[in-house]
Motif scaffolding. Sequence first.
Motif, PDB file in Angstrom:
ATOM      1  N   GLY A 130       9.754  40.887  -2.985  1.00 29.16           N
ATOM      2  CA  GLY A 130       8.602  40.081  -2.577  1.00 29.16           C
ATOM      3  C   GLY A 130       9.005  38.671  -2.200  1.00 29.16           C
ATOM      4  O   GLY A 130       8.512  38.118  -1.206  1.00 29.16           O
ATOM      5  N   ALA A 131       9.906  38.076  -2.962  1.00 25.90           N
ATOM      6  CA  ALA A 131      10.368  36.721  -2.650  1.00 25.90           C
ATOM      7  C   ALA A 131      11.128  36.695  -1.323  1.00 25.90           C
ATOM      8  O   ALA A 131      10.942  35.777  -0.511  1.00 25.90           O
ATOM      9  CB  ALA A 131      11.253  36.195  -3.777  1.00 25.90           C
ATOM     10  N   VAL A 132      11.970  37.696  -1.087  1.00 24.24           N
ATOM     11  CA  VAL A 132      12.691  37.775   0.189  1.00 24.24           C
ATOM     12  C   VAL A 132      11.691  37.912   1.338  1.00 24.24           C
ATOM     13  O   VAL A 132      11.823  37.271   2.384  1.00 24.24           O
ATOM     14  CB  VAL A 132      13.698  38.942   0.184  1.00 24.24           C
ATOM     15  CG1 VAL A 132      14.245  39.205   1.578  1.00 24.24           C
ATOM     16  CG2 VAL A 132      14.847  38.647  -0.775  1.00 24.24           C
ATOM     17  N   GLY A 133      10.658  38.727   1.131  1.00 18.66           N
ATOM     18  CA  GLY A 133       9.633  38.888   2.161  1.00 18.66           C
ATOM     19  C   GLY A 133       8.897  37.592   2.448  1.00 18.66           C
ATOM     20  O   GLY A 133       8.674  37.235   3.605  1.00 18.66           O
ATOM     21  N   ILE A 134       8.518  36.874   1.398  1.00 16.99           N
ATOM     22  CA  ILE A 134       7.794  35.613   1.579  1.00 16.99           C
ATOM     23  C   ILE A 134       8.642  34.601   2.345  1.00 16.99           C
ATOM     24  O   ILE A 134       8.140  33.872   3.199  1.00 16.99           O
ATOM     25  CB  ILE A 134       7.359  35.045   0.205  1.00 16.99           C
ATOM     26  CG1 ILE A 134       6.235  35.900  -0.367  1.00 16.99           C
ATOM     27  CG2 ILE A 134       6.933  33.592   0.310  1.00 16.99           C
ATOM     28  CD1 ILE A 134       5.890  35.572  -1.809  1.00 16.99           C
ATOM     29  N   VAL A 135       9.933  34.583   2.069  1.00 15.96           N
ATOM     30  CA  VAL A 135      10.815  33.608   2.721  1.00 15.96           C
ATOM     31  C   VAL A 135      11.127  33.999   4.164  1.00 15.96           C
ATOM     32  O   VAL A 135      11.185  33.143   5.047  1.00 15.96           O
ATOM     33  CB  VAL A 135      12.120  33.446   1.901  1.00 15.96           C
ATOM     34  CG1 VAL A 135      13.158  32.654   2.663  1.00 15.96           C
ATOM     35  CG2 VAL A 135      11.826  32.791   0.564  1.00 15.96           C
ATOM     36  N   THR A 136      11.314  35.284   4.439  1.00 21.51           N
ATOM     37  CA  THR A 136      11.807  35.694   5.764  1.00 21.51           C
ATOM     38  C   THR A 136      10.725  36.096   6.766  1.00 21.51           C
ATOM     39  O   THR A 136      10.976  36.058   7.968  1.00 21.51           O
ATOM     40  CB  THR A 136      12.792  36.871   5.633  1.00 21.51           C
ATOM     41  OG1 THR A 136      12.140  37.974   5.000  1.00 21.51           O
ATOM     42  CG2 THR A 136      14.026  36.461   4.858  1.00 21.51           C
ATOM     43  N   VAL A 137       9.550  36.481   6.308  1.00 24.13           N
ATOM     44  CA  VAL A 137       8.521  36.974   7.235  1.00 24.13           C
ATOM     45  C   VAL A 137       8.121  35.945   8.304  1.00 24.13           C
ATOM     46  O   VAL A 137       8.015  36.296   9.486  1.00 24.13           O
ATOM     47  CB  VAL A 137       7.292  37.511   6.462  1.00 24.13           C
ATOM     48  CG1 VAL A 137       6.073  37.628   7.348  1.00 24.13           C
ATOM     49  CG2 VAL A 137       7.625  38.863   5.859  1.00 24.13           C
ATOM     50  N   PRO A 138       7.903  34.672   7.974  1.00 27.59           N
ATOM     51  CA  PRO A 138       7.534  33.731   9.050  1.00 27.59           C
ATOM     52  C   PRO A 138       8.595  33.632  10.156  1.00 27.59           C
ATOM     53  O   PRO A 138       8.262  33.586  11.345  1.00 27.59           O
ATOM     54  CB  PRO A 138       7.382  32.390   8.320  1.00 27.59           C
ATOM     55  CG  PRO A 138       7.078  32.756   6.912  1.00 27.59           C
ATOM     56  CD  PRO A 138       7.837  34.019   6.656  1.00 27.59           C
ATOM     57  N   PRO A 170      14.825  40.092  16.999  1.00 27.54           N
ATOM     58  CA  PRO A 170      13.964  40.233  15.826  1.00 27.54           C
ATOM     59  C   PRO A 170      14.255  41.488  15.001  1.00 27.54           C
ATOM     60  O   PRO A 170      14.131  41.467  13.780  1.00 27.54           O
ATOM     61  CB  PRO A 170      12.557  40.260  16.416  1.00 27.54           C
ATOM     62  CG  PRO A 170      12.734  40.681  17.829  1.00 27.54           C
ATOM     63  CD  PRO A 170      14.074  40.158  18.242  1.00 27.54           C
ATOM     64  N   TRP A 171      14.652  42.572  15.635  1.00 27.23           N
ATOM     65  CA  TRP A 171      14.924  43.798  14.877  1.00 27.23           C
ATOM     66  C   TRP A 171      16.166  43.629  14.010  1.00 27.23           C
ATOM     67  O   TRP A 171      16.219  44.150  12.893  1.00 27.23           O
ATOM     68  CB  TRP A 171      15.054  44.994  15.811  1.00 27.23           C
ATOM     69  CG  TRP A 171      13.742  45.368  16.419  1.00 27.23           C
ATOM     70  CD1 TRP A 171      13.346  45.164  17.709  1.00 27.23           C
ATOM     71  CD2 TRP A 171      12.623  45.964  15.758  1.00 27.23           C
ATOM     72  NE1 TRP A 171      12.056  45.599  17.884  1.00 27.23           N
ATOM     73  CE2 TRP A 171      11.589  46.101  16.699  1.00 27.23           C
ATOM     74  CE3 TRP A 171      12.393  46.385  14.455  1.00 27.23           C
ATOM     75  CZ2 TRP A 171      10.351  46.646  16.384  1.00 27.23           C
ATOM     76  CZ3 TRP A 171      11.159  46.938  14.145  1.00 27.23           C
ATOM     77  CH2 TRP A 171      10.160  47.068  15.103  1.00 27.23           C
ATOM     78  N   LEU A 172      17.153  42.923  14.513  1.00 26.58           N
ATOM     79  CA  LEU A 172      18.355  42.675  13.716  1.00 26.58           C
ATOM     80  C   LEU A 172      18.029  41.768  12.524  1.00 26.58           C
ATOM     81  O   LEU A 172      18.495  42.001  11.406  1.00 26.58           O
ATOM     82  CB  LEU A 172      19.442  42.044  14.586  1.00 26.58           C
ATOM     83  CG  LEU A 172      20.766  41.728  13.909  1.00 26.58           C
ATOM     84  CD1 LEU A 172      21.407  43.010  13.382  1.00 26.58           C
ATOM     85  CD2 LEU A 172      21.694  41.024  14.881  1.00 26.58           C
ATOM     86  N   THR A 173      17.210  40.757  12.735  1.00 22.96           N
ATOM     87  CA  THR A 173      16.793  39.868  11.656  1.00 22.96           C
ATOM     88  C   THR A 173      16.004  40.635  10.596  1.00 22.96           C
ATOM     89  O   THR A 173      16.216  40.450   9.394  1.00 22.96           O
ATOM     90  CB  THR A 173      15.936  38.713  12.216  1.00 22.96           C
ATOM     91  OG1 THR A 173      16.648  38.073  13.277  1.00 22.96           O
ATOM     92  CG2 THR A 173      15.598  37.698  11.157  1.00 22.96           C
ATOM     93  N   LEU A 174      15.119  41.521  11.053  1.00 20.11           N
ATOM     94  CA  LEU A 174      14.342  42.331  10.122  1.00 20.11           C
ATOM     95  C   LEU A 174      15.244  43.273   9.324  1.00 20.11           C
ATOM     96  O   LEU A 174      15.097  43.410   8.104  1.00 20.11           O
ATOM     97  CB  LEU A 174      13.289  43.134  10.885  1.00 20.11           C
ATOM     98  CG  LEU A 174      12.402  44.063  10.059  1.00 20.11           C
ATOM     99  CD1 LEU A 174      11.564  43.261   9.073  1.00 20.11           C
ATOM    100  CD2 LEU A 174      11.517  44.892  10.974  1.00 20.11           C
TER     101      LEU A 174
END
Length: 160
Positions: A20-28, A122-126
Amino acid sequence: MNIKRGLFRLWLVLSIMFAGAVGIVTVPGIIADFRSASLQKSMSNDTLMVPIICDQARGTLKTDYSPEGSQTDVNPFDTCWYELPKFRTLYPEYKDLTDDDLSDRLYEKLNLPINHNPAPQPWLTLARAIAFAVGGPLSVLVIGGAFVWAFSGFSRSKAS
């Protein structure tokens, strides 16, 4: 209480919190990359424009090339802009250069900044964010499981 079950539950809770923390940091950043890639794709159909000093311009004004802005009278020291296909037909001496090399050379000649930002991926970043969010906890599980297995060998044997 079973120590293995308790450690697994602790690992599961911490792993969910970590993901969840990784998601919060990387999603924007990932959303921004997808928007940037979409904008770049929509602009990729536009024709590349190349600059040249108006004094050296060939062809017909407003048909083959356009002056800077919407001027009606052209100063010979102003910058005129060609669409790349029209420029190629009027300036055959540049036929040996690729489109990127030609554009770079013409922009450098007029000391105009060249934007060479790499295309967003974006796909590589995801994929990297998912690998980090899943790979970190999985490696902790494997290492922790190995320690539990190793230390369980030191326990007393059960009496039969």
